[in-house]
Write a protein that holds these residues in place. Structure first.
Motif, PDB file in Angstrom:
ATOM      1  N   ASP A 150      -6.312  -9.296  -9.696  1.00 19.93           N
ATOM      2  CA  ASP A 150      -5.343  -8.476 -10.425  1.00 19.93           C
ATOM      3  C   ASP A 150      -6.086  -7.227 -10.913  1.00 19.93           C
ATOM      4  O   ASP A 150      -6.973  -7.328 -11.747  1.00 19.93           O
ATOM      5  CB  ASP A 150      -4.769  -9.256 -11.613  1.00 19.93           C
ATOM      6  CG  ASP A 150      -3.697  -8.483 -12.358  1.00 19.93           C
ATOM      7  OD1 ASP A 150      -3.816  -7.254 -12.510  1.00 19.93           O
ATOM      8  OD2 ASP A 150      -2.742  -9.125 -12.822  1.00 19.93           O
ATOM      9  N   ASN A 151      -5.706  -6.053 -10.396  1.00 19.58           N
ATOM     10  CA  ASN A 151      -6.448  -4.853 -10.766  1.00 19.58           C
ATOM     11  C   ASN A 151      -5.740  -3.960 -11.782  1.00 19.58           C
ATOM     12  O   ASN A 151      -6.104  -2.798 -11.948  1.00 19.58           O
ATOM     13  CB  ASN A 151      -6.823  -4.044  -9.520  1.00 19.58           C
ATOM     14  CG  ASN A 151      -5.662  -3.294  -8.913  1.00 19.58           C
ATOM     15  OD1 ASN A 151      -4.499  -3.510  -9.254  1.00 19.58           O
ATOM     16  ND2 ASN A 151      -5.969  -2.401  -7.987  1.00 19.58           N
TER      17      ASN A 151
ATOM     18  N   ALA B 283      -8.298  -6.923  -2.867  1.00 18.03           N
ATOM     19  CA  ALA B 283      -9.124  -5.800  -3.314  1.00 18.03           C
ATOM     20  C   ALA B 283      -8.796  -5.429  -4.753  1.00 18.03           C
ATOM     21  O   ALA B 283      -7.627  -5.333  -5.123  1.00 18.03           O
ATOM     22  CB  ALA B 283      -8.905  -4.601  -2.407  1.00 18.03           C
ATOM     23  N   LEU B 284      -9.836  -5.197  -5.535  1.00 21.17           N
ATOM     24  CA  LEU B 284      -9.652  -4.802  -6.934  1.00 21.17           C
ATOM     25  C   LEU B 284      -9.727  -3.296  -7.140  1.00 21.17           C
ATOM     26  O   LEU B 284      -9.440  -2.803  -8.227  1.00 21.17           O
ATOM     27  CB  LEU B 284     -10.678  -5.515  -7.818  1.00 21.17           C
ATOM     28  CG  LEU B 284     -10.490  -7.031  -7.888  1.00 21.17           C
ATOM     29  CD1 LEU B 284     -11.627  -7.678  -8.661  1.00 21.17           C
ATOM     30  CD2 LEU B 284      -9.139  -7.382  -8.505  1.00 21.17           C
TER      31      LEU B 284
ATOM     32  N   GLY C 213     -16.345  -8.742  -6.441  1.00 19.96           N
ATOM     33  CA  GLY C 213     -15.150  -9.048  -5.675  1.00 19.96           C
ATOM     34  C   GLY C 213     -15.040  -8.023  -4.557  1.00 19.96           C
ATOM     35  O   GLY C 213     -16.031  -7.408  -4.162  1.00 19.96           O
ATOM     36  N   ALA C 214     -13.826  -7.816  -4.086  1.00 18.98           N
ATOM     37  CA  ALA C 214     -13.592  -6.937  -2.942  1.00 18.98           C
ATOM     38  C   ALA C 214     -12.979  -5.606  -3.353  1.00 18.98           C
ATOM     39  O   ALA C 214     -12.323  -5.491  -4.394  1.00 18.98           O
ATOM     40  CB  ALA C 214     -12.673  -7.632  -1.937  1.00 18.98           C
TER      41      ALA C 214
ATOM     42  N   ARG D 298      -6.069  -6.333   1.631  1.00 15.87           N
ATOM     43  CA  ARG D 298      -4.945  -6.868   0.846  1.00 15.87           C
ATOM     44  C   ARG D 298      -4.979  -6.344  -0.593  1.00 15.87           C
ATOM     45  O   ARG D 298      -5.989  -6.398  -1.266  1.00 15.87           O
ATOM     46  CB  ARG D 298      -4.982  -8.387   0.846  1.00 15.87           C
ATOM     47  CG  ARG D 298      -3.783  -9.022   0.126  1.00 15.87           C
ATOM     48  CD  ARG D 298      -3.789 -10.532   0.217  1.00 15.87           C
ATOM     49  NE  ARG D 298      -3.864 -11.015   1.589  1.00 15.87           N
ATOM     50  CZ  ARG D 298      -2.837 -11.085   2.428  1.00 15.87           C
ATOM     51  NH1 ARG D 298      -1.646 -10.688   2.043  1.00 15.87           N
ATOM     52  NH2 ARG D 298      -2.995 -11.544   3.651  1.00 15.87           N
ATOM     53  N   LYS D 299      -3.824  -5.859  -1.070  1.00 14.34           N
ATOM     54  CA  LYS D 299      -3.682  -5.393  -2.453  1.00 14.34           C
ATOM     55  C   LYS D 299      -3.719  -6.582  -3.410  1.00 14.34           C
ATOM     56  O   LYS D 299      -3.333  -7.689  -3.061  1.00 14.34           O
ATOM     57  CB  LYS D 299      -2.358  -4.658  -2.642  1.00 14.34           C
ATOM     58  CG  LYS D 299      -2.271  -3.343  -1.934  1.00 14.34           C
ATOM     59  CD  LYS D 299      -0.930  -2.685  -2.237  1.00 14.34           C
ATOM     60  CE  LYS D 299      -0.811  -1.343  -1.562  1.00 14.34           C
ATOM     61  NZ  LYS D 299       0.458  -0.677  -1.907  1.00 14.34           N
ATOM     62  N   SER D 300      -4.132  -6.296  -4.618  1.00 21.09           N
ATOM     63  CA  SER D 300      -4.143  -7.334  -5.651  1.00 21.09           C
ATOM     64  C   SER D 300      -2.850  -7.289  -6.467  1.00 21.09           C
ATOM     65  O   SER D 300      -2.047  -6.371  -6.327  1.00 21.09           O
ATOM     66  CB  SER D 300      -5.335  -7.129  -6.583  1.00 21.09           C
ATOM     67  OG  SER D 300      -5.128  -5.984  -7.388  1.00 21.09           O
ATOM     68  N   ALA D 301      -2.714  -8.255  -7.362  1.00 15.99           N
ATOM     69  CA  ALA D 301      -1.602  -8.250  -8.309  1.00 15.99           C
ATOM     70  C   ALA D 301      -1.789  -7.082  -9.276  1.00 15.99           C
ATOM     71  O   ALA D 301      -2.882  -6.527  -9.390  1.00 15.99           O
ATOM     72  CB  ALA D 301      -1.553  -9.578  -9.062  1.00 15.99           C
ATOM     73  N   LYS D 302      -0.742  -6.720  -9.981  1.00 16.71           N
ATOM     74  CA  LYS D 302      -0.771  -5.568 -10.895  1.00 16.71           C
ATOM     75  C   LYS D 302      -0.286  -5.940 -12.296  1.00 16.71           C
ATOM     76  O   LYS D 302       0.179  -5.088 -13.029  1.00 16.71           O
ATOM     77  CB  LYS D 302       0.117  -4.446 -10.357  1.00 16.71           C
ATOM     78  CG  LYS D 302      -0.062  -4.116  -8.906  1.00 16.71           C
ATOM     79  CD  LYS D 302      -1.294  -3.289  -8.673  1.00 16.71           C
ATOM     80  CE  LYS D 302      -1.390  -2.878  -7.217  1.00 16.71           C
ATOM     81  NZ  LYS D 302      -2.643  -3.208  -6.605  1.00 16.71           N
ATOM     82  N   ALA D 303      -0.412  -7.194 -12.675  1.00 14.44           N
ATOM     83  CA  ALA D 303       0.133  -7.653 -13.954  1.00 14.44           C
ATOM     84  C   ALA D 303      -0.712  -7.246 -15.154  1.00 14.44           C
ATOM     85  O   ALA D 303      -0.246  -7.288 -16.291  1.00 14.44           O
ATOM     86  CB  ALA D 303       0.292  -9.171 -13.941  1.00 14.44           C
TER      87      ALA D 303
END
Length: 159
Positions: A45-46, A73-74, A95-96, A118-123
């Motif tokens: 989650d970035n 990916a962060l 991390g990535a 791959r994109k990370s979560a955005k929460a």
């Protein structure tokens, strides 16, 4: 930015410095960088990474403890471009990251374990400016990080 070599810093300061054992990939155009540490602890989650790097960096280095996950990916090129524009010296990602070709052109120190498109979560899950331990080294906000092709060393004070 002043010239330094982490090996010389270790020779000069010995056990007063801590060396990170992780063999990060060097992905930015700035091969050597240093600055006071800021931290984000997050996993896949970035949201907090983006928030911090879109704000004033003041020459600091953001250390992102993604728990070593390479699943998402962060940081990518847009967030890294914001870091450059906002005066950050570097970003270390446990991390990535993604967009590695673009990252290689940016005047920013970037170290990461690897890459994943791959994109990370955005929460915005995680914590900011709490000590994190990566590779046997404790990254404490306000301490100083020095990175070059030989590795990363940490000092309680600016050297």
């Amino acid at each position: 930015m002043p010239e330094f070599a982490t090996a010389d810093l270790i020779d000069d300061h010995g056990d007063a410095l801590v060396s990170c054992e992780v063999q990060f990939r060097d992905l930015g155009a700035r091969a050597a960088f240093h600055g006071p540490v800021r931290t984000v602890a997050c996993r896949e989650d970035n949201g907090l990474v983006k928030e911090l790097l879109n704000g004033p960096g003041g020459g600091a280095v953001l250390v992102v403890d993604g728990g070593g996950s390479l699943r998402t990916a962060l940081m990518g090129d847009r967030i890294a471009e914001a870091a450059v524009a906002n005066g950050w010296a570097g970003v270390v990602v446990n991390g990535a990251v993604r967009d590695t070709r673009a990252l290689a052109t940016l005047d920013l120190g970037i170290r990461a374990l690897g890459s994943n498109p791959r994109k990370s979560a955005k929460a915005g899950a995680g914590s900011v400016d709490t000590p994190v331990v990566i590779g046997g080294a404790r990254f404490v906000p306000g301490h100083w990080l020095y990175a070059d092709p030989d590795g990363i060393v940490l000092s309680e004070t600016a050297l």
